[in-house]
Design a protein around this motif. Structure first.
Motif, PDB file in Angstrom:
ATOM      1  N   VAL A 132       0.841  -1.208   0.000  1.00 27.04           N
ATOM      2  CA  VAL A 132       0.000   0.000   0.000  1.00 27.04           C
ATOM      3  C   VAL A 132       0.874   1.255   0.000  1.00 27.04           C
ATOM      4  O   VAL A 132       0.628   2.190  -0.770  1.00 27.04           O
ATOM      5  CB  VAL A 132      -0.959  -0.019   1.208  1.00 27.04           C
ATOM      6  CG1 VAL A 132      -1.613   1.337   1.414  1.00 27.04           C
ATOM      7  CG2 VAL A 132      -2.015  -1.090   1.028  1.00 27.04           C
ATOM      8  N   VAL A 133       1.899   1.275   0.841  1.00 24.81           N
ATOM      9  CA  VAL A 133       2.805   2.434   0.880  1.00 24.81           C
ATOM     10  C   VAL A 133       3.522   2.599  -0.455  1.00 24.81           C
ATOM     11  O   VAL A 133       3.657   3.712  -0.971  1.00 24.81           O
ATOM     12  CB  VAL A 133       3.814   2.283   2.045  1.00 24.81           C
ATOM     13  CG1 VAL A 133       4.919   3.327   1.949  1.00 24.81           C
ATOM     14  CG2 VAL A 133       3.098   2.382   3.374  1.00 24.81           C
ATOM     15  N   LEU A 134       3.958   1.493  -1.042  1.00 23.76           N
ATOM     16  CA  LEU A 134       4.635   1.547  -2.342  1.00 23.76           C
ATOM     17  C   LEU A 134       3.702   2.077  -3.430  1.00 23.76           C
ATOM     18  O   LEU A 134       4.091   2.941  -4.223  1.00 23.76           O
ATOM     19  CB  LEU A 134       5.168   0.172  -2.724  1.00 23.76           C
ATOM     20  CG  LEU A 134       5.863   0.079  -4.073  1.00 23.76           C
ATOM     21  CD1 LEU A 134       7.145   0.898  -4.070  1.00 23.76           C
ATOM     22  CD2 LEU A 134       6.147  -1.366  -4.423  1.00 23.76           C
ATOM     23  N   CYS A 135       2.479   1.581  -3.475  1.00 22.66           N
ATOM     24  CA  CYS A 135       1.520   2.038  -4.499  1.00 22.66           C
ATOM     25  C   CYS A 135       1.163   3.503  -4.304  1.00 22.66           C
ATOM     26  O   CYS A 135       1.051   4.259  -5.277  1.00 22.66           O
ATOM     27  CB  CYS A 135       0.263   1.180  -4.470  1.00 22.66           C
ATOM     28  SG  CYS A 135       0.544  -0.495  -5.062  1.00 22.66           S
ATOM     29  N   PHE A 136       0.993   3.931  -3.050  1.00 23.94           N
ATOM     30  CA  PHE A 136       0.711   5.343  -2.785  1.00 23.94           C
ATOM     31  C   PHE A 136       1.880   6.220  -3.218  1.00 23.94           C
ATOM     32  O   PHE A 136       1.679   7.258  -3.853  1.00 23.94           O
ATOM     33  CB  PHE A 136       0.412   5.555  -1.299  1.00 23.94           C
ATOM     34  CG  PHE A 136       0.177   6.986  -0.942  1.00 23.94           C
ATOM     35  CD1 PHE A 136      -1.005   7.613  -1.290  1.00 23.94           C
ATOM     36  CD2 PHE A 136       1.142   7.712  -0.269  1.00 23.94           C
ATOM     37  CE1 PHE A 136      -1.232   8.944  -0.975  1.00 23.94           C
ATOM     38  CE2 PHE A 136       0.934   9.034   0.057  1.00 23.94           C
ATOM     39  CZ  PHE A 136      -0.255   9.661  -0.295  1.00 23.94           C
ATOM     40  N   SER A 137       3.093   5.801  -2.902  1.00 24.54           N
ATOM     41  CA  SER A 137       4.278   6.568  -3.304  1.00 24.54           C
ATOM     42  C   SER A 137       4.396   6.646  -4.822  1.00 24.54           C
ATOM     43  O   SER A 137       4.721   7.700  -5.380  1.00 24.54           O
ATOM     44  CB  SER A 137       5.542   5.939  -2.731  1.00 24.54           C
ATOM     45  OG  SER A 137       5.488   5.896  -1.338  1.00 24.54           O
ATOM     46  N   ALA A 184       1.882   6.420  -6.943  1.00 28.25           N
ATOM     47  CA  ALA A 184       0.798   7.282  -7.428  1.00 28.25           C
ATOM     48  C   ALA A 184       1.148   8.759  -7.250  1.00 28.25           C
ATOM     49  O   ALA A 184       0.926   9.576  -8.152  1.00 28.25           O
ATOM     50  CB  ALA A 184      -0.499   6.955  -6.697  1.00 28.25           C
ATOM     51  N   VAL A 185       1.713   9.117  -6.095  1.00 26.53           N
ATOM     52  CA  VAL A 185       2.103  10.511  -5.861  1.00 26.53           C
ATOM     53  C   VAL A 185       3.206  10.932  -6.824  1.00 26.53           C
ATOM     54  O   VAL A 185       3.175  12.029  -7.400  1.00 26.53           O
ATOM     55  CB  VAL A 185       2.550  10.704  -4.397  1.00 26.53           C
ATOM     56  CG1 VAL A 185       3.209  12.052  -4.194  1.00 26.53           C
ATOM     57  CG2 VAL A 185       1.364  10.548  -3.461  1.00 26.53           C
ATOM     58  N   THR A 186       4.182  10.050  -7.048  1.00 27.23           N
ATOM     59  CA  THR A 186       5.277  10.364  -7.966  1.00 27.23           C
ATOM     60  C   THR A 186       4.770  10.542  -9.386  1.00 27.23           C
ATOM     61  O   THR A 186       5.131  11.511 -10.074  1.00 27.23           O
ATOM     62  CB  THR A 186       6.338   9.253  -7.916  1.00 27.23           C
ATOM     63  OG1 THR A 186       6.827   9.141  -6.589  1.00 27.23           O
ATOM     64  CG2 THR A 186       7.486   9.552  -8.856  1.00 27.23           C
ATOM     65  N   LEU A 187       3.942   9.629  -9.852  1.00 31.38           N
ATOM     66  CA  LEU A 187       3.409   9.743 -11.223  1.00 31.38           C
ATOM     67  C   LEU A 187       2.511  10.959 -11.375  1.00 31.38           C
ATOM     68  O   LEU A 187       2.555  11.631 -12.415  1.00 31.38           O
ATOM     69  CB  LEU A 187       2.667   8.467 -11.600  1.00 31.38           C
ATOM     70  CG  LEU A 187       3.548   7.225 -11.773  1.00 31.38           C
ATOM     71  CD1 LEU A 187       2.692   6.001 -12.067  1.00 31.38           C
ATOM     72  CD2 LEU A 187       4.583   7.428 -12.848  1.00 31.38           C
ATOM     73  N   GLU A 188       1.709  11.253 -10.371  1.00 31.16           N
ATOM     74  CA  GLU A 188       0.865  12.459 -10.422  1.00 31.16           C
ATOM     75  C   GLU A 188       1.725  13.706 -10.542  1.00 31.16           C
ATOM     76  O   GLU A 188       1.454  14.600 -11.332  1.00 31.16           O
ATOM     77  CB  GLU A 188      -0.013  12.534  -9.168  1.00 31.16           C
ATOM     78  CG  GLU A 188      -0.823  13.804  -9.052  1.00 31.16           C
ATOM     79  CD  GLU A 188      -1.974  13.878 -10.025  1.00 31.16           C
ATOM     80  OE1 GLU A 188      -2.464  15.001 -10.263  1.00 31.16           O
ATOM     81  OE2 GLU A 188      -2.379  12.834 -10.562  1.00 31.16           O
ATOM     82  N   GLY A 189       2.793  13.766  -9.765  1.00 28.80           N
ATOM     83  CA  GLY A 189       3.704  14.901  -9.844  1.00 28.80           C
ATOM     84  C   GLY A 189       4.388  15.002 -11.194  1.00 28.80           C
ATOM     85  O   GLY A 189       4.557  16.095 -11.744  1.00 28.80           O
TER      86      GLY A 189
END
Length: 126
Positions: A103-108, A110-115
């Motif tokens: 979950v932490v990896l997927c959230f990280s 997602a935040v990186t790709l969004e940025g």
């Protein structure tokens, strides 16, 4: 500072790359390779060890065990271990940390790709 220096070191992130290589990795590796016992026999090494143990216990990197099991399954070879089989409680705690890590990896990610896709790759305007 001249604008050229600001652009090269701050805007591109080159300063953080240098900081990571020089402070975080290179100096300690050189020191450890030449003075192994002196490097290990210090309070900073004890601090580093306990920090690494805390990160390992937290399970933030446990997704790598899931990847290991997937690769073993895909290769058709079971993962062999010298450890005794896990009890039900140990297995539940292990898989909880694997899921938490994923979950932490997927959230990280997602935040990186969004940025990246919105162009927000720096902490400041410019």
């Amino acid at each position: 500072l001249p604008q050229f220096i600001i652009d090269v070191f701050l805007v591109t992130g080159f300063a953080m790359i240098l900081l990571t290589c020089m402070v975080g990795q290179l100096a300690t590796q050189v020191n450890a390779s030449h003075c192994m016992l002196d490097y290990i026999n210090s309070y900073f090494a004890v601090f580093t060890f306990y920090t690494a143990m805390a990160i390992e216990f937290s399970g933030l990197m446990h997704v790598s065990y899931f990847i290991q099991k997937c690769v073993g399954w895909a290769a058709g070879k079971p993962i062999q271990s010298n450890e005794p089989p896990k009890s039900a409680l140990q297995a539940a705690f292990f898989w909880f940390r694997v899921v938490l890590s994923a979950v932490v990896l997927c959230f990280s990610l997602a935040v990186t790709l969004e940025g990246l896709f919105t162009g927000n790759t720096t902490m400041w305007d410019g």
